[in-house]
Scaffold this active site. Structure first.
Site, PDB file in Angstrom:
ATOM      1  N   ARG A  71      -4.994  -9.795  -6.683  1.00 53.71           N
ATOM      2  CA  ARG A  71      -4.557 -10.620  -7.980  1.00 53.71           C
ATOM      3  C   ARG A  71      -5.778 -10.518  -8.829  1.00 53.71           C
ATOM      4  NH1 ARG A  71      -4.567 -16.711  -6.374  1.00 53.71           N
ATOM      5  NH2 ARG A  71      -6.931 -16.194  -5.003  1.00 53.71           N
ATOM      6  N   LYS A 136      -9.444 -11.380   6.855  1.00 48.82           N
ATOM      7  CA  LYS A 136      -8.489 -11.433   6.231  1.00 48.82           C
ATOM      8  C   LYS A 136      -7.744 -10.115   6.905  1.00 48.82           C
ATOM      9  CE  LYS A 136      -7.455 -10.672   1.996  1.00 48.82           C
ATOM     10  NZ  LYS A 136      -7.826 -10.453   0.247  1.00 48.82           N
ATOM     11  N   ARG A 272     -12.359 -21.148  -1.559  1.00 46.29           N
ATOM     12  CA  ARG A 272     -13.484 -21.166  -0.334  1.00 46.29           C
ATOM     13  C   ARG A 272     -14.082 -22.291   0.939  1.00 46.29           C
ATOM     14  NH1 ARG A 272     -12.033 -16.473  -2.165  1.00 46.29           N
ATOM     15  NH2 ARG A 272     -13.144 -14.976  -2.741  1.00 46.29           N
TER      16      ARG A 272
HETATM   17  P1  ATP Z   1      -9.827 -15.007  -2.615  1.00 49.84           P
HETATM   18  O1  ATP Z   1     -10.506 -13.985  -1.949  1.00 49.84           O
HETATM   19  O2  ATP Z   1     -10.613 -14.983  -4.237  1.00 49.84           O
HETATM   20  O3  ATP Z   1      -8.909 -16.024  -2.477  1.00 49.84           O
HETATM   21  P2  ATP Z   1      -7.363 -13.473  -2.512  1.00 49.84           P
HETATM   22  O4  ATP Z   1      -7.997 -12.973  -1.357  1.00 49.84           O
HETATM   23  O5  ATP Z   1      -6.355 -13.643  -3.196  1.00 49.84           O
HETATM   24  O6  ATP Z   1      -8.722 -13.960  -3.304  1.00 49.84           O
HETATM   25  P3  ATP Z   1      -6.172 -11.005  -3.167  1.00 49.84           P
HETATM   26  O7  ATP Z   1      -6.344 -10.381  -4.828  1.00 49.84           O
HETATM   27  O8  ATP Z   1      -5.106 -11.186  -2.865  1.00 49.84           O
HETATM   28  O9  ATP Z   1      -7.850 -11.870  -2.970  1.00 49.84           O
HETATM   29  O10 ATP Z   1      -6.684  -9.729  -2.596  1.00 49.84           O
HETATM   30  C1  ATP Z   1      -7.707  -8.497  -2.662  1.00 49.84           C
HETATM   31  C2  ATP Z   1      -9.265  -9.171  -1.660  1.00 49.84           C
HETATM   32  O11 ATP Z   1      -8.857  -9.002  -1.697  1.00 49.84           O
HETATM   33  C3  ATP Z   1      -9.922  -7.655  -2.638  1.00 49.84           C
HETATM   34  O12 ATP Z   1     -10.709  -7.960  -3.411  1.00 49.84           O
HETATM   35  C4  ATP Z   1     -10.768  -7.593  -1.180  1.00 49.84           C
HETATM   36  O13 ATP Z   1     -12.361  -8.452  -1.377  1.00 49.84           O
HETATM   37  C5  ATP Z   1      -9.968  -8.055  -0.547  1.00 49.84           C
HETATM   38  N1  ATP Z   1      -9.638  -6.608   0.004  1.00 49.84           N
HETATM   39  C6  ATP Z   1      -9.130  -5.728  -0.405  1.00 49.84           C
HETATM   40  N2  ATP Z   1      -8.329  -4.365   0.607  1.00 49.84           N
HETATM   41  C7  ATP Z   1      -8.495  -5.526   1.963  1.00 49.84           C
HETATM   42  C8  ATP Z   1      -7.944  -5.480   3.132  1.00 49.84           C
HETATM   43  N3  ATP Z   1      -7.618  -3.915   3.900  1.00 49.84           N
HETATM   44  N4  ATP Z   1      -8.226  -6.345   3.973  1.00 49.84           N
HETATM   45  C9  ATP Z   1      -8.507  -7.422   4.039  1.00 49.84           C
HETATM   46  N5  ATP Z   1      -9.256  -7.520   2.414  1.00 49.84           N
HETATM   47  C10 ATP Z   1      -9.012  -6.944   1.079  1.00 49.84           C
END
Ligand code: ATP
Length: 275
Positions: A71, A136, A272
């Site tokens: 996103r 994650k 968070r």
């Molecule tokens: P937030 O953390 O603010 O809630 P989000 O988790 O929904 O946002 P997304 O935009 O869905 O974030 O995913 C992009 C983010 O996920 C990146 O900015 C990075 O921090 C994280 N990310 C990127 N690649 C990976 C991965 N392979 N595994 C886990 N996290 C990742």
């Protein structure tokens, strides 16, 4: 992260689409799967050139996705052999209501697939992350594609960490999980993993298309990583602190703070745990 793509990808055999089809069984007919060696972003590729509608859900898998998106224009990082990255184009009937809560529905399907593969302690972090033991493990990015006659399609991007290179640090992400760690190295073949996810996505999307998120809401809430915990929502000018009450029938987050219960739409905000 300095892992040479070519080194990893050259070690990978071609995907076994017959094995994928066998795993899917009768559901194989519901999907048209194209598995390419490289794609910058599978979501962008489907958005830019959506395949013709032949009644099937079109799936584009990339062994190596070099510019995956999250996103807010953020990056989704993936490495060949270390990640499963794919997108699926799902068409909704003309006149279907705006798709509220779709990324939550997709997260639920992903969580169910991972649970069936034996991943312990799977949880969902609103709106679009799948966690294992609080870290994650997979992400979802849903983008909409308007069509003719008030019809629209959703391009659903999914990235799962399979076996991250040792010492991987992902900017902005405190803790990251992979399947190798969660399954103690007993990894399913990537075709088996993909089939497991598609097999859960199909019924969830079918339910969603008929009844919206509401019917899936209970199952999502059971896996809510932050249920009844103090949280903070920030972004888009919002800074809301309170107790996470779960989600409503549209997939909006409900947070009870000093000024009552606030309803937060996914948009561009971040959730968070409160310190
Ligand atoms: P937030 O953390 O603010 O809630 P989000 O988790 O929904 O946002 P997304 O935009 O869905 O974030 O995913 C992009 C983010 O996920 C990146 O900015 C990075 O921090 C994280 N990310 C990127 N690649 C990976 C991965 N392979 N595994 C886990 N996290 C990742």
């Amino acid at each position: 992260m300095n892992v040479p793509h070519e080194t990893l990808s050259s070690a990978l055999p071609a995907p076994d689409l017959a094995a994928l089809s066998t795993c899917l069984g009768p559901l194989a007919e519901a999907f048209a799967v194209r598995w390419v060696e490289h794609c910058a972003s599978t979501n962008s590729a489907l958005l830019e050139a959506p395949p013709d509608d032949d009644g099937r859900a079109h799936v584009l898998v990339a062994t190596r996705q070099s510019a995956g998106r999250g996103r807010r224009g953020r990056a989704w990082l993936a490495w060949p052999g270390a990640s499963l990255t794919f997108s699926l184009l799902w068409r909704f009937a003309p006149g279907a209501p705006a798709p509220a809560g779709l990324s939550l529905a997709v997260g639920l399907a992903l969580a169910r697939a991972l649970e069936k593969l034996g991943v312990p302690a799977v949880a969902l972090k609103w709106p679009n992350d799948v966690l294992a033991h609080g870290a994650k493990l997979a992400g979802v990015l849903v983008e909409l594609l308007p069509g003719r006659n008030r019809a629209f399609a959703a391009v659903i991007g999914i990235g799962v960490n399979v076996r991250l290179p040792a010492g991987t640090v992902i900017p902005g992400q405190e803790s990251v999980a992979d399947l190798a760690g969660e399954l103690n190295g007993a990894l399913p073949a990537r075709e088996v993993l993909l089939a497991a996810i598609l097999a859960e996505l199909h019924p969830v999307l079918t339910t969603y298309a008929c009844a919206g998120f509401d019917l899936l809401r209970g199952a999502w809430q059971q896996r809510n990583a932050f249920a009844s915990l103090p949280v903070r929502v920030s972004g888009e000018g919002a800074d809301i602190a309170g107790l996470c009450l779960g989600v409503d029938e549209d997939g909006a987050l409900l947070v009870r703070g000093d000024e009552g219960t606030r309803r937060v739409l996914a948009g561009e905000v971040s959730l968070r745990l409160a310190p």
